[in-house]
Design an enzyme around this catalytic site. Structure first.
Site, PDB file in Angstrom:
ATOM      1  N   ASP A 225      50.632  44.977  41.993  1.00  0.00           N
ATOM      2  CA  ASP A 225      50.370  43.693  41.338  1.00  0.00           C
ATOM      3  C   ASP A 225      49.536  42.737  42.192  1.00  0.00           C
ATOM      4  O   ASP A 225      49.435  42.900  43.401  1.00  0.00           O
ATOM      5  CB  ASP A 225      51.712  42.989  41.042  1.00  0.00           C
ATOM      6  CG  ASP A 225      52.458  43.636  39.887  1.00  0.00           C
ATOM      7  OD1 ASP A 225      52.079  44.756  39.507  1.00  0.00           O
ATOM      8  OD2 ASP A 225      53.429  43.025  39.393  1.00  0.00           O
ATOM      9  N   ASP A 226      49.014  41.751  41.527  1.00  0.00           N
ATOM     10  CA  ASP A 226      48.378  40.562  42.146  1.00  0.00           C
ATOM     11  C   ASP A 226      47.004  40.801  42.764  1.00  0.00           C
ATOM     12  O   ASP A 226      46.405  39.880  43.297  1.00  0.00           O
ATOM     13  CB  ASP A 226      49.289  39.891  43.201  1.00  0.00           C
ATOM     14  CG  ASP A 226      50.610  39.425  42.610  1.00  0.00           C
ATOM     15  OD1 ASP A 226      50.784  39.544  41.381  1.00  0.00           O
ATOM     16  OD2 ASP A 226      51.469  38.960  43.381  1.00  0.00           O
ATOM     17  N   HIS A 275      47.521  41.256  34.602  1.00  0.00           N
ATOM     18  CA  HIS A 275      48.621  40.506  35.216  1.00  0.00           C
ATOM     19  C   HIS A 275      48.335  39.005  35.114  1.00  0.00           C
ATOM     20  O   HIS A 275      48.712  38.233  35.982  1.00  0.00           O
ATOM     21  CB  HIS A 275      48.769  40.949  36.682  1.00  0.00           C
ATOM     22  CG  HIS A 275      50.049  40.526  37.342  1.00  0.00           C
ATOM     23  ND1 HIS A 275      51.294  40.697  36.770  1.00  0.00           N
ATOM     24  CD2 HIS A 275      50.292  39.950  38.557  1.00  0.00           C
ATOM     25  CE1 HIS A 275      52.228  40.251  37.604  1.00  0.00           C
ATOM     26  NE2 HIS A 275      51.640  39.780  38.696  1.00  0.00           N
ATOM     27  N   HIS A 279      48.069  34.252  37.686  1.00  0.00           N
ATOM     28  CA  HIS A 279      49.497  34.358  37.989  1.00  0.00           C
ATOM     29  C   HIS A 279      50.325  33.223  37.373  1.00  0.00           C
ATOM     30  O   HIS A 279      51.287  32.711  37.974  1.00  0.00           O
ATOM     31  CB  HIS A 279      49.752  34.446  39.508  1.00  0.00           C
ATOM     32  CG  HIS A 279      50.871  35.387  39.827  1.00  0.00           C
ATOM     33  ND1 HIS A 279      52.164  34.962  39.955  1.00  0.00           N
ATOM     34  CD2 HIS A 279      50.881  36.723  40.018  1.00  0.00           C
ATOM     35  CE1 HIS A 279      52.943  36.001  40.223  1.00  0.00           C
ATOM     36  NE2 HIS A 279      52.179  37.093  40.268  1.00  0.00           N
ATOM     37  N   HIS A 366      52.643  45.378  45.942  1.00  0.00           N
ATOM     38  CA  HIS A 366      51.515  44.438  45.875  1.00  0.00           C
ATOM     39  C   HIS A 366      50.412  44.894  46.818  1.00  0.00           C
ATOM     40  O   HIS A 366      50.654  44.962  48.030  1.00  0.00           O
ATOM     41  CB  HIS A 366      51.988  43.031  46.246  1.00  0.00           C
ATOM     42  CG  HIS A 366      53.038  42.497  45.319  1.00  0.00           C
ATOM     43  ND1 HIS A 366      54.365  42.834  45.440  1.00  0.00           N
ATOM     44  CD2 HIS A 366      52.952  41.683  44.244  1.00  0.00           C
ATOM     45  CE1 HIS A 366      55.063  42.232  44.485  1.00  0.00           C
ATOM     46  NE2 HIS A 366      54.220  41.529  43.738  1.00  0.00           N
TER      47      HIS A 366
HETATM   48 NI    NI Z   1      52.647  39.093  40.430  1.00  0.00          NI
END
Ligand code: NI
Length: 416
Positions: A225-226, A275, A279, A366
């Site tokens: 993620d991210d 995603h 955020h 991540h």
């Molecule tokens: Ni995230």
């Protein structure tokens, strides 16, 4: 009686005369031969020969040399022309003067590659004119041999350099790939090897290989993620090296900075997910806000790879009915949270995953942290070694017979 005797004498005399002629003829011939022989052996015979070289595949191609010798062992001081001796001629040849060695070889493929001797025009002229009859010159061309870096064929087996045979492994020979089974025998026909379906010809050459997921064998989906971020490409290299796949849940705002990472994901069969743009906690936004977060991100991804995301993971795993409705994509959460951002240590993250993972899990990591990427680099081979197939979320759903639906939440794909 008397008559008979004289006839016998006459015959003997005649016979002796003939013998004399024969002997005389033979004598002349012998002198001629001796003369001719002397003349023939009086010319130095120089042979220029390519020195054979053998290297192992992938080693640097060598500089080939040739050496010159006088095969009929004439004295080096013998003159070829005024002020120039046979010895000097040999020396110059051995120093590489008067000719060039030419060859074309592919050091990635084993084989023998011919080396040609190309004489300089000036020397060639001398040999055929000025030195004609003074020196007899010949060349012997040679080869550069590139040996397979693993070993050599032994019938239908392949013997490694250490003398053992290749077992349950691939070998590249002359640019073709072969596989040897558990008995070391070359495979032909169709065969499932790890997570690939391979087809080999009758001669053992690999014709095709395609990804093959065994739905009965354990599988796991690593998700990141991210990102994308500055460590993403390193992670992708590790995935590629191990022929493993992962899923990237990306922030639309970062996508434009790392187009190469996205292209690589696509190239190696990774899954591209959404995603949100920046955020945002989607449950705190209205429908327009949610839509902007999702759609802008899809557009950013599409701008790089030609299509949008296939799944969405709302930040913090936080979503409501509006998000479900607006997403337009399956909502994918996770079953193992590595808490990588909190652990901040590759070894600890790796240990946690290895102790926790089970068939059908979706693991959350991540790729914006170096410790997470370093852990993933350790995990990829470790998980494979443990028998896990490293798959994308969509691959795992399909293998487990699940059709992903927009707005529906998924967090693992355990066997029924
Ligand atoms: Ni995230």
């Amino acid at each position: 009686m008397k008559l008979q005797k004289s006839a016998g004498l006459k015959f003997r005399r005649e016979h002796k005369k003939k013998q004399k002629y024969v002997m005389a003829a033979a004598g002349v011939l012998a002198v001629l031969c001796l003369f001719a022989g002397l003349k023939m052996t009086s010319v130095p015979k120089v042979l220029l020969k390519v020195n054979p070289v053998t290297i192992l595949q992938d080693e640097e191609l060598p500089k080939v040399k040739a050496s010159a010798v006088c095969v009929n062992k004439k004295k080096p001081k013998k003159k070829i022309e005024k002020g120039y001796t046979l010895g000097q001629f040999l020396e110059e040849l051995n120093a590489g003067k008067g000719y060039k060695l030419k060859y074309k070889a592919d050091n990635t493929k084993e084989g023998t590659y011919p080396v040609q001797i190309v004489m300089d025009k000036a020397l060639e002229k001398k040999l055929s004119q000025k030195w004609r009859g003074k020196v007899k010159f010949s060349v012997e061309e040679g080869v550069v041999t590139v040996r397979n870096k693993y070993g050599t064929w032994d019938g239908s087996k392949f013997k490694k350099l250490d003398g053992t045979y290749v077992v349950s492994d691939f070998i590249v020979s002359k640019g073709e790939e072969y596989f040897f089974d558990e008995n070391g025998e070359m495979c032909t026909g169709e065969r499932i090897i790890a997570d690939q379906k391979c087809v080999f010809g009758k001669d053992g050459k690999l014709i095709s290989r395609e990804r093959y997921l065994n739905p009965d064998m354990p599988m796991v989906a690593l998700t990141f993620d991210d990102g994308p971020g500055k460590y993403t490409e390193t992670l992708l290299q590790a995935l590629e090296k191990h022929d493993a796949r992962a899923t990237f849940l990306m922030l639309g705002s970062r996508v434009g900075q790392y187009p190469n990472a996205l292209k690589k994901m696509e190239e190696i069969g990774c899954e591209l997910g959404n995603h949100s743009w920046d955020h945002a906690n989607l449950v705190k936004l209205d429908e327009t806000g949610i839509r902007a977060e999702i759609e802008q991100t899809n557009q950013a991804i599409e701008a790089v790879v030609g299509h949008g995301a296939s799944i969405v993971r709302p930040p913090y795993g936080s979503f409501n009915a509006t998000v479900r409705g607006v997403a337009g994509l399956p909502i994918v959460l996770w079953s193992v949270d590595t808490l990588d951002w909190k652990r901040k240590d590759a070894a600890q993250i790796t240990e946690y995953v290895m102790n926790t993972v089970s068939d059908g899990d979706i693991i959350l990591m991540h790729d914006i942290h170096d410790f997470s990427v370093n852990s993933a680099i350790e995990l990829i081979p470790k998980l494979k070694e443990k028998g896990f197939q490293l798959v994308t979320v969509s691959e795992m759903a399909k293998a487990r017979g699940v059709t992903l639906k927009p707005g529906v939440k998924y967090f693992r794909f355990y066997k029924e």
